[in-house]
Design an enzyme around this catalytic site. Structure first.
Site, PDB file in Angstrom:
ATOM      1  N   CYS A   8      74.300  14.065  36.746  1.00 41.20           N
ATOM      2  CA  CYS A   8      73.244  13.511  35.841  1.00 41.20           C
ATOM      3  C   CYS A   8      73.368  13.670  34.576  1.00 41.20           C
ATOM      4  O   CYS A   8      74.486  14.000  34.133  1.00 41.20           O
ATOM      5  CB  CYS A   8      71.712  13.940  36.309  1.00 41.20           C
ATOM      6  SG  CYS A   8      71.643  15.735  36.239  1.00 41.20           S
ATOM      7  N   ASN A  11      72.128  18.199  33.853  1.00 41.71           N
ATOM      8  CA  ASN A  11      72.499  19.188  35.101  1.00 41.71           C
ATOM      9  C   ASN A  11      71.748  20.171  35.282  1.00 41.71           C
ATOM     10  O   ASN A  11      72.208  21.321  35.644  1.00 41.71           O
ATOM     11  CB  ASN A  11      74.232  19.503  35.009  1.00 41.71           C
ATOM     12  CG  ASN A  11      74.590  20.266  36.173  1.00 41.71           C
ATOM     13  OD1 ASN A  11      75.303  21.252  36.152  1.00 41.71           O
ATOM     14  ND2 ASN A  11      74.280  19.900  37.493  1.00 41.71           N
ATOM     15  N   CYS A  13      68.116  18.998  35.927  1.00 38.67           N
ATOM     16  CA  CYS A  13      66.923  18.328  36.844  1.00 38.67           C
ATOM     17  C   CYS A  13      67.442  17.771  38.099  1.00 38.67           C
ATOM     18  O   CYS A  13      67.207  18.249  39.111  1.00 38.67           O
ATOM     19  CB  CYS A  13      66.131  17.512  36.090  1.00 38.67           C
ATOM     20  SG  CYS A  13      65.536  18.192  34.457  1.00 38.67           S
ATOM     21  N   ARG A  14      68.065  16.624  37.876  1.00 40.47           N
ATOM     22  CA  ARG A  14      68.309  15.704  39.152  1.00 40.47           C
ATOM     23  C   ARG A  14      69.515  16.256  40.158  1.00 40.47           C
ATOM     24  O   ARG A  14      69.151  16.368  41.206  1.00 40.47           O
ATOM     25  CB  ARG A  14      68.534  14.071  38.647  1.00 40.47           C
ATOM     26  CG  ARG A  14      67.333  13.637  38.131  1.00 40.47           C
ATOM     27  CD  ARG A  14      67.428  12.317  37.369  1.00 40.47           C
ATOM     28  NE  ARG A  14      68.272  12.742  36.291  1.00 40.47           N
ATOM     29  CZ  ARG A  14      68.734  11.594  35.115  1.00 40.47           C
ATOM     30  NH1 ARG A  14      68.489  10.231  35.750  1.00 40.47           N
ATOM     31  NH2 ARG A  14      69.423  12.164  34.187  1.00 40.47           N
ATOM     32  N   SER A  15      70.751  16.420  39.371  1.00 38.76           N
ATOM     33  CA  SER A  15      71.939  16.869  40.075  1.00 38.76           C
ATOM     34  C   SER A  15      71.828  18.110  40.631  1.00 38.76           C
ATOM     35  O   SER A  15      72.163  18.186  41.761  1.00 38.76           O
ATOM     36  CB  SER A  15      73.199  16.464  39.281  1.00 38.76           C
ATOM     37  OG  SER A  15      73.053  17.181  38.088  1.00 38.76           O
ATOM     38  N   ASP A 121      65.048   9.783  34.956  1.00 43.65           N
ATOM     39  CA  ASP A 121      65.048  11.027  34.218  1.00 43.65           C
ATOM     40  C   ASP A 121      63.569  11.563  34.298  1.00 43.65           C
ATOM     41  O   ASP A 121      62.842  11.091  33.572  1.00 43.65           O
ATOM     42  CB  ASP A 121      65.940  10.780  32.900  1.00 43.65           C
ATOM     43  CG  ASP A 121      66.041  12.063  32.200  1.00 43.65           C
ATOM     44  OD1 ASP A 121      65.359  12.885  32.503  1.00 43.65           O
ATOM     45  OD2 ASP A 121      66.485  11.897  30.922  1.00 43.65           O
TER      46      ASP A 121
HETATM   47  P1  4NP Z   1      69.013  15.775  34.111  1.00 43.34           P
HETATM   48  O1  4NP Z   1      67.504  15.761  33.080  1.00 43.34           O
HETATM   49  O2  4NP Z   1      69.800  14.745  33.531  1.00 43.34           O
HETATM   50  O3  4NP Z   1      68.287  15.271  35.233  1.00 43.34           O
HETATM   51  O4  4NP Z   1      69.200  17.148  34.074  1.00 43.34           O
HETATM   52  C1  4NP Z   1      67.800  16.018  31.424  1.00 43.34           C
HETATM   53  C2  4NP Z   1      67.777  17.416  31.221  1.00 43.34           C
HETATM   54  C3  4NP Z   1      67.584  17.757  30.040  1.00 43.34           C
HETATM   55  C4  4NP Z   1      67.811  16.409  29.050  1.00 43.34           C
HETATM   56  C5  4NP Z   1      67.727  15.293  29.387  1.00 43.34           C
HETATM   57  C6  4NP Z   1      67.528  14.845  30.974  1.00 43.34           C
HETATM   58  N1  4NP Z   1      67.860  16.877  27.587  1.00 43.34           N
HETATM   59  O5  4NP Z   1      67.768  15.722  26.891  1.00 43.34           O
HETATM   60  O6  4NP Z   1      67.851  17.746  27.238  1.00 43.34           O
END
Ligand code: 4NP
Length: 151
Positions: A8, A11, A13-15, A121
């Site tokens: 993602c 790294n 939240c989702r992955s 996201d």
């Molecule tokens: P992820 O979510 O891609 O599912 O880990 C996010 C985590 C952090 C950010 C964006 C999405 N960020 O902008 O810091």
């Protein structure tokens, strides 16, 4: 042996949730020794950090401990190390395809195969977003198990 990398943006939240859910799904089939599972982000802002507490919480509510995972960024040699590189959304897929331009595109694909193709996201949203991510990830992991003929 099959190796799978979930990717993602951050790294956190989702992955990492997908990593934990798929590890549990594979364990339940008794085939853990046949699959290597990892996750990474296309961005590097959260490198070394544990998963977002909201992902840790939805995982824990489903009997999965992801609190010990640490974020890392995708690197070039991931394209050699992993058989399958699964992007959580189309933006991350586009990034991976640019980065691994010489690779077979069939090895680099979206995680979800159905009509709802992106795992949205959840970072800037509320708790509901993480529950929705969990449900999409769970379904995707069961489909992946079928795809890999591990069921
Ligand atoms: P992820 O979510 O891609 O599912 O880990 C996010 C985590 C952090 C950010 C964006 C999405 N960020 O902008 O810091």
């Amino acid at each position: 042996m099959t190796s799978v990398l979930f990717v993602c943006l951050g790294n956190i939240c989702r992955s990492p949730l997908a990593e934990g859910v798929f590890r549990q799904t594979v364990e339940q089939t008794g085939h853990s020794d046949r699959v290597l599972i990892d996750s990474a982000g296309t961005g590097n802002w959260h490198r070394g950090n544990p998963p977002d507490p909201r992902s840790v919480s939805v995982a824990a509510a489903n009997g999965i401990d992801i609190s010990g995972l640490k974020a890392r960024q995708v690197e070039k040699n991931d394209f050699d190390r992993f058989d399958l590189i699964l992007a959580m959304d189309r933006d991350n897929l586009a990034f991976l395809r640019r980065m691994g331009a010489a690779e077979q595109t069939s090895r680099i694909r979206l995680f979800l195969q159905g009509p709802e193709r992106d795992v949205p996201d959840p970072y800037y949203g509320g708790k509901d977003g993480f529950q929705n991510v969990y449900e999409l990830v769970k379904r995707g992991c069961l489909d992946l198990l079928d795809d890999l003929k591990l069921a």
